[in-house]
Design an enzyme around this catalytic site. Structure first.
Site, short mmCIF file in Angstrom:
data_model
loop_
_atom_site.label_atom_id
_atom_site.label_comp_id
_atom_site.label_asym_id
_atom_site.label_seq_id
_atom_site.Cartn_x
_atom_site.Cartn_y
_atom_site.Cartn_z
N HIS A 1 0.83 -1.20 0.00
CA HIS A 1 0.00 0.00 0.00
C HIS A 1 0.87 1.26 0.00
CE1 HIS A 1 -3.62 2.43 1.24
NE2 HIS A 1 -2.65 3.20 1.74
N GLU A 2 1.78 1.33 0.94
CA GLU A 2 2.62 2.53 1.04
C GLU A 2 3.53 2.66 -0.18
OE1 GLU A 2 1.84 4.72 3.04
OE2 GLU A 2 0.55 3.52 4.32
N HIS B 1 1.74 4.47 -2.88
CA HIS B 1 1.87 5.93 -2.72
C HIS B 1 3.23 6.39 -3.24
CE1 HIS B 1 -1.76 6.92 -0.60
NE2 HIS B 1 -1.50 6.16 0.45
N HIS C 1 3.35 6.78 -6.90
CA HIS C 1 2.65 8.01 -7.31
C HIS C 1 3.60 9.20 -7.24
CE1 HIS C 1 -1.59 10.08 -7.02
NE2 HIS C 1 -1.00 10.31 -8.17
#
Length: 673
Positions: free
Chosen positions: A462-463, A466, A469
């Site tokens: 998940h991290e 990010h 991105h």
């Protein structure tokens, strides 16, 4: 002596010179950066030339470079490795930063220049028009057009909110840091070896012989799962639930109430009926009704599933000879036992196959297969001995520096997060980002492998979503770089990337036993994947309840008694008694440590509607690493930052907007609807 925060950084990739930076350097560097920033504001405001995009908007973009460098370094360190000096600096910096921000957005001359540019945009390209739109909107929403007492009051409100947010965070950290429970030899019943080793390491950190449970999620959750001592589970759970609500100096209930009152006042000063209306105006959801519609669409089947599961767990408790109702400190324990019985899946059996190092490799490999990124370890000083860094390249070109800070420690706030110490931009020269992932995994004994739960591994992916991105951002202006997007869109890349952890070919390659080196057996892998929606009623209920409370807090008049308001909302939706909110109000840092997720905790679910639909595109293509789709994902979402509205970006990738069907199917709740 030269302050290393203000001197040129002649370091690899211009990373902060962590080995040279001392806490005493931050305050003078911060003050110098503010002075420089104010001088540039005055220069822009007093420019006698007619306003142009370059001498106004681009000048503002470049005006805070020194401040950004100082703060990126400071907050990166302070959040992950706090101490008394850094906590004092956070308290000192918060009102000063608020005042500086108000000085800029309340500057009448700069506001006039932005208005003039807004009225004549003919010479601007699309990215410039987008940036001008965001600047104009931000100045309006910051109160630039207010006059007289309202203008002054708004400045005071924002300053006070900055202080309250810092206090909330530090109180929570203090409660988490100070509590621990010692365990004797008779208190270890049911605990697997990996947990005992982690608790032994935690005891050493607390200068205690034996084993301790702390309020680190990586310790307390498995303790609640495995401990056969119901009395100790109750003590540990109640300590976890009481964070921020223990009375005294670290109690957050009064801070939460004052924060809600000031947010409401802020919204009304700006002409909105309440803070939810103000906050949601710029999000994809648009308004509170749309948020509530989605949450309730998911709540009903989730609650029904949770109640069915609760009946099963209560029956198991009765078989143990325990009367009375299932309690919150019972759920994890009996759910883990049920998972073992129904799916033949035991966390202790699974964990040796989920080594931290291998999961990092897996996240890197997926990024390589999807986007061509390569990761090479860097031998450079970091802010803590546990922190590591990699150079990220593509076809030999430097893309970013990725920094991983994975282990829990008393100086680190709980949770997991991603931040850019330096964001990508092209204005003023190509700037490659420095991106940090922070997690709170249990640190192993020296020489032993760090083992993760499947939820831990999902958090890592998940991290890293990010981080992608941020790292793949390819825009001109920092204000629209990376994760500078609508709050209910920012979780799309992170939640979408979680899906690749569950791809069988990824797990079959990287889920390798820590001792034997053997790959996870196919039958265990099949059981793991089959159990992915296990207990989804529980996890969905605890999340949606938190999101509904957050929304209710910010609609209408603010609550004087936040705990009474929380109870009222939970009663109104029929919250199962054995499940608590994921984040009770006194520890709801998403909402009260700053404005980021206030009225916006629903964002994870709003984004999940999109991430479930987006991964369906790869499933429909028959290849989770489909090159054409990966290129489209990068071009239309990951590299685009906030250069267009979120719905435009998503439709460019998928061709349409999704509904909640894929989400409900992905959570195993569709049949329960």
């Amino acid at each position: 002596m030269t302050n290393p925060l203000l001197a040129p950084w002649n370091t690899p990739f211009e990373l902060p010179p962590f080995a040279e930076i001392e806490d005493a350097h931050f305050a003078p560097a911060f003050d110098a950066a503010l002075t420089e920033g104010r001088a540039k504001i005055a220069e822009i405001a007093g420019n006698p030339d007619a306003p142009t995009f370059a001498n106004t908007i681009e000048a503002l973009e470049l005006g805070d470079e020194t401040l950004g460098r100082v703060l990126g370094t400071f907050y990166g360190i302070a959040g992950a490795d706090s101490n008394e000096a850094r906590e004092a600096l956070q308290r000192e910096f918060a009102p000063k930063l608020s005042a500086y921000s108000s000085e800029l957005t309340m500057n009448r001359d700069i506001r006039a220049r932005i208005k003039a540019l807004w009225e004549d945009q003919n010479a601007l390209d699309d990215e410039q028009k987008r940036l001008l739109y965001l600047y104009n909107r931000n100045f309006i929403r910051s109160g630039a057009d207010l006059e007289g007492d309202a203008r002054d009051r708004l400045t005071d409100v924002k300053a006070r909110l900055a202080i309250l947010g810092t206090d909330f965070t530090q109180n929570l950290l203090a409660d988490e840091r100070e509590w621990f429970m010692e365990l004797g030899a008779d208190d270890l019943g049911g605990l697997p070896d990996f947990l005992k080793e982690a608790m032994k390491g935690a005891a050493e950190e607390q200068n205690v012989d034996g084993h301790v449970v702390t309020l680190s999620r990586s310790l307390i959750v498995p303790f609640l799962q495995f401990s056969t001592r119901r009395d100790l589970r109750e003590v540990a759970y109640k300590a976890w639930a009481a964070r921020g609500a223990n009375g005294g100096e670290t109690d957050n209930r009064g801070i939460a109430a004052e924060t809600l009152a000031l947010r409401h006042e802020r919204a009304q000063l700006l002409g909105y009926k309440d803070f939810a209306a103000y906050k949601l105006e710029t999000e994809m959801a648009g308004n509170a009704d749309n948020v509530r519609d989605l949450l309730m669409q998911v709540w009903k089947p989730a609650r029904a599933a949770a109640l069915k599961d609760q009946a099963v767990l209560e029956a198991m408790m009765r078989e143990d000879g325990i009367n009375g109702d299932l309690q919150a400190w019972d759920w994890h324990h009996y759910s883990e036992r049920r998972r073992k019985a129904e799916h033949d899946l035991d966390e202790a059996e699974l964990k040796p196959y989920l080594q931290l190092e291998k999961m990092i490799e897996a996240s890197f490999d997926c990024a390589n297969r999807l986007f061509g990124l390569e990761f090479a370890p860097l031998d450079v000083p970091m802010y803590h001995e546990d922190v590591r860094a990699w150079e990220v390249t593509r076809n030999g070109k430097h893309i970013a520096v990725f920094i991983g800070d994975y282990f829990a420690r008393g100086s680190k706030r709980s949770g997991a997060w991603c931040m850019a110490m330096r964001a990508q931009k092209k204005l003023g020269g190509d700037t490659a980002p420095h991106v940090v992932n922070v997690c709170n995994f249990a640190k192993p004994a020296p020489g032993a492998a760090a083992l993760l739960s499947f939820d831990d591994a999902r958090t890592l992916f998940h991290e890293f979503g990010h981080a992608l991105h941020q790292m793949l951002s390819d825009v001109r202006y920092e204000a629209i770089s990376g994760t500078s997007v609508a709050r209910d869109f920012v979780e799309l890349p992170s939640q979408l990337y979680e899906h690749w952890l569950s791809v069988p070919e990824v797990l079959s390659k990287y889920a390798v036993h820590a001792e034997t080196g053997e790959a996870m057996p196919k039958e265990l892998l099949d059981r793991l994947l089959a159990a992915q929606t296990y207990d989804m009623g529980f996890s969905t209920v605890e999340y949606v309840a938190s999101a509904l409370v957050d929304l209710a807090f910010h609609e209408g008049a603010p609550a004087d008694d936040v705990m009474a308001k929380q109870a009222e909302v939970l009663e109104g939706i029929g919250m199962p008694a054995a499940i608590e909110m994921r984040h009770r109000t006194p520890q709801f840092a998403h909402v009260f440590s700053g404005d980021g997720y206030s009225s916006g905790y629903y964002s994870y679910m709003w984004s999940e509607v999109m991430d479930a639909d987006a991964f369906e595109a790869f499933e429909e293509a028959g290849d989770p690493f489909d090159a054409k789709l990966a290129k489209s994902l990068e071009e239309n979402i990951l590299s685009a930052g906030g250069s267009q509205e979120a719905d435009v970006l998503y439709k460019a990738f998928r061709g349409r907007m999704p509904d909640a069907t894929a989400l409900l199917k992905g959570r195993g709740l569709y049949a329960a609807e």
